[in-house]
Structures are given as C-alpha cells and as structure tokens.
Write an enzyme that holds these catalytic residues in place. Structure first.
Site, PDB file in Angstrom:
ATOM      1  N   ARG A  21      26.283  81.295  40.134  1.00  0.00           N
ATOM      2  CA  ARG A  21      26.496  80.648  38.836  1.00  0.00           C
ATOM      3  C   ARG A  21      27.009  79.231  38.961  1.00  0.00           C
ATOM      4  NH1 ARG A  21      30.960  83.909  36.372  1.00  0.00           N
ATOM      5  NH2 ARG A  21      31.600  83.806  38.547  1.00  0.00           N
ATOM      6  N   GLN A  45      49.342  59.254  32.441  1.00  0.00           N
ATOM      7  CA  GLN A  45      48.058  58.643  32.102  1.00  0.00           C
ATOM      8  C   GLN A  45      46.993  59.202  33.028  1.00  0.00           C
ATOM      9  OE1 GLN A  45      48.174  54.376  31.461  1.00  0.00           O
ATOM     10  NE2 GLN A  45      46.197  54.101  32.442  1.00  0.00           N
ATOM     11  N   ALA A  46      45.762  59.315  32.518  1.00  0.00           N
ATOM     12  CA  ALA A  46      44.614  59.716  33.334  1.00  0.00           C
ATOM     13  C   ALA A  46      43.547  58.635  33.196  1.00  0.00           C
ATOM     14  CB  ALA A  46      44.079  61.069  32.899  1.00  0.00           C
ATOM     15  N   ASN A  47      42.990  58.216  34.335  1.00  0.00           N
ATOM     16  CA  ASN A  47      41.973  57.161  34.354  1.00  0.00           C
ATOM     17  C   ASN A  47      40.705  57.686  35.004  1.00  0.00           C
ATOM     18  OD1 ASN A  47      44.002  55.415  33.463  1.00  0.00           O
ATOM     19  ND2 ASN A  47      44.459  54.705  35.532  1.00  0.00           N
ATOM     20  N   ARG A  57      37.343  48.154  45.104  1.00  0.00           N
ATOM     21  CA  ARG A  57      38.413  47.953  44.115  1.00  0.00           C
ATOM     22  C   ARG A  57      39.745  48.086  44.840  1.00  0.00           C
ATOM     23  NH1 ARG A  57      36.264  48.590  38.699  1.00  0.00           N
ATOM     24  NH2 ARG A  57      34.224  49.608  38.758  1.00  0.00           N
ATOM     25  N   HIS A  60      45.541  47.735  45.010  1.00  0.00           N
ATOM     26  CA  HIS A  60      46.405  47.646  43.844  1.00  0.00           C
ATOM     27  C   HIS A  60      47.715  48.401  44.083  1.00  0.00           C
ATOM     28  CE1 HIS A  60      42.381  47.268  41.505  1.00  0.00           C
ATOM     29  NE2 HIS A  60      42.739  46.113  42.040  1.00  0.00           N
ATOM     30  N   LYS A  70      49.784  58.110  42.222  1.00  0.00           N
ATOM     31  CA  LYS A  70      48.436  58.483  41.791  1.00  0.00           C
ATOM     32  C   LYS A  70      47.973  59.722  42.545  1.00  0.00           C
ATOM     33  CE  LYS A  70      47.160  53.667  41.009  1.00  0.00           C
ATOM     34  NZ  LYS A  70      46.416  52.522  41.534  1.00  0.00           N
ATOM     35  N   HIS A 117      46.578  50.949  46.916  1.00  0.00           N
ATOM     36  CA  HIS A 117      45.414  51.828  46.817  1.00  0.00           C
ATOM     37  C   HIS A 117      44.161  51.017  46.533  1.00  0.00           C
ATOM     38  CE1 HIS A 117      42.672  54.560  44.448  1.00  0.00           C
ATOM     39  NE2 HIS A 117      42.791  55.185  45.596  1.00  0.00           N
ATOM     40  N   TYR A 130      41.717  59.689  38.190  1.00  0.00           N
ATOM     41  CA  TYR A 130      43.092  59.445  38.637  1.00  0.00           C
ATOM     42  C   TYR A 130      44.061  60.115  37.668  1.00  0.00           C
ATOM     43  CZ  TYR A 130      41.189  54.890  40.393  1.00  0.00           C
ATOM     44  OH  TYR A 130      40.469  53.876  40.974  1.00  0.00           O
ATOM     45  N   GLU A 141      51.962  45.280  37.628  1.00  0.00           N
ATOM     46  CA  GLU A 141      50.922  45.731  38.549  1.00  0.00           C
ATOM     47  C   GLU A 141      50.282  44.538  39.230  1.00  0.00           C
ATOM     48  OE1 GLU A 141      48.456  48.848  37.104  1.00  0.00           O
ATOM     49  OE2 GLU A 141      50.098  49.709  35.934  1.00  0.00           O
ATOM     50  N   ARG A 165      39.700  39.434  39.686  1.00  0.00           N
ATOM     51  CA  ARG A 165      41.131  39.638  39.995  1.00  0.00           C
ATOM     52  C   ARG A 165      41.342  39.874  41.482  1.00  0.00           C
ATOM     53  NH1 ARG A 165      44.489  45.021  38.866  1.00  0.00           N
ATOM     54  NH2 ARG A 165      46.549  44.283  39.371  1.00  0.00           N
ATOM     55  N   ASP A 166      40.524  40.767  42.080  1.00  0.00           N
ATOM     56  CA  ASP A 166      40.697  41.074  43.501  1.00  0.00           C
ATOM     57  C   ASP A 166      40.267  39.906  44.384  1.00  0.00           C
ATOM     58  OD1 ASP A 166      41.717  43.548  42.793  1.00  0.00           O
ATOM     59  OD2 ASP A 166      39.829  44.615  43.105  1.00  0.00           O
TER      60      ASP A 166
END
Length: 197
Positions: A21, A45-47, A57, A60, A70, A117, A130, A141, A165-166
C-alpha cells in the site's frame, strides 16, 4: 539518532514501515530527540523550500541567544545538507559536515543553536521541510558565504546558483572580524539552560 562530528548536530535515520500500500514512518519524535540532545526542541515555525538542481542555500545562522535550532528533512528529491560550526571558541570551529538527505532513506538532521546550515540541491524540485525553534527574525539572522575557500565545503554543484543575499555574504574571516558569529560559551550555556526550562 547519531551525533555528528560537530557538537550539537545529529543525524536521524527513521525506521520505515512499508507494504504494497505504501510506507509509514515517524519522521520526528519530541521525546527521543529531547533525550538525545539533552533538551526539548520548542517548535515555533515550520518552513518548506523547493530548489532547482545546483542551487546552494546558506550558510545561514541566527544570533544566540535566542538562536534557531532546526530539524530538517528532504521530502522530495535529494540534497547535500551541510552543517558548519560557526561558534567562535568551539573545538570544531570552522569545520563542516555533510549529510545526504533524500526521499529514499528519509534521514533528518538536527542543528543546534549557533551552528550554520546550508544545502545544495542534487536534483530539480528538491524539497526540504524544516521545523524551527524560533520564528524568523530578520535582524538576528545572518549568512556566511557558502563558497568561502576557508570553509572548503565540497559542494557537488558544477556551477552553484546562489541568492543575492548569499552572494554578498561575508567570508568566515570577515564574519569573525566583525564580531558577527556566535560565541561557543554563550551557545553552550544557552542550550544547557534549555534542558532546565
């Protein structure tokens, strides 16, 4: 749950239960994670992020206190997830470790407050989920350039795609000189206090 070589970073490999299944698994257990890391992960929070192949990415991180722990897993595709010790004074300062997260093994990583991360998408539509201990705080941040040769991260991307940004992020040496990075003793005291709260 297995500790990685960087204090405060853990790899979690869930037990998958499958039959014709489909499949079922527990991808996060509050009690087992708290037992392993010494304190509960407060969920605030959840991302979710979706990335094209070769997108990088990170790296951070957030100010400590309060920081942002995280718990990260890949729900579609695959990524090389990278954790960097950015805590000035840590015995593993500047060290990085990578874990492949994918939709087959369904591993997760736990990243404590003060650690950096980032990740590289290994295929199109790589999707990360996340769980975060604090909400997004734009003034607290920061980022360190993911291609900084002093970090020496072995990204698998031939031509890494970075955000503006990065791309404009400081090098590790610049971040140290500016006092931007978290302090190991402060991080240790902060996370130690979480176990008593």
């Amino acid at each position: 749950m297995s500790p990685l070589s960087i204090e405060g970073a853990w790899e979690i490999t869930p037990q998958q239960h499958g039959d014709p299944r489909g499949m079922f698994m527990e991808w996060y257990r509050f009690d087992l994670l708290a037992e392993a890391v010494g304190h509960p992960l407060r969920l605030a929070q959840a991302n979710m992020s979706v990335s094209a192949k070769d997108v990088v990415r990170g790296i951070h991180f957030a100010d400590v206190p309060e920081g942002q722990a995280k718990y990260v897993t890949c729900v579609r595709g695959s990524v090389l997830d990278v954790i960097v010790d950015l805590r000035v004074g840590s015995p593993t300062f500047g060290r990085w470790e990578g874990v492949v997260l994918d939709a087959t093994e369904r591993r997760a990583v736990y990243i404590s407050e003060g650690l950096g991360h980032g990740f590289c998408a290994l295929e199109d539509d790589a999707t990360l989920s996340y769980l975060c201990s604090t909400t997004y705080n734009p003034t607290g941040e920061h980022t360190v350039h993911p291609l900084d040769p002093d970090l020496g991260i072995e990204w698998p991307a031939g031509a890494p795609q970075l955000s503006a940004r990065d791309t404009e992020a400081p090098s590790l040496a610049e971040a140290v000189a500016s006092g931007l990075l978290p302090d190991y003793a402060v991080c240790t005291a902060y996370t130690g206090g979480l176990g008593r709260s």
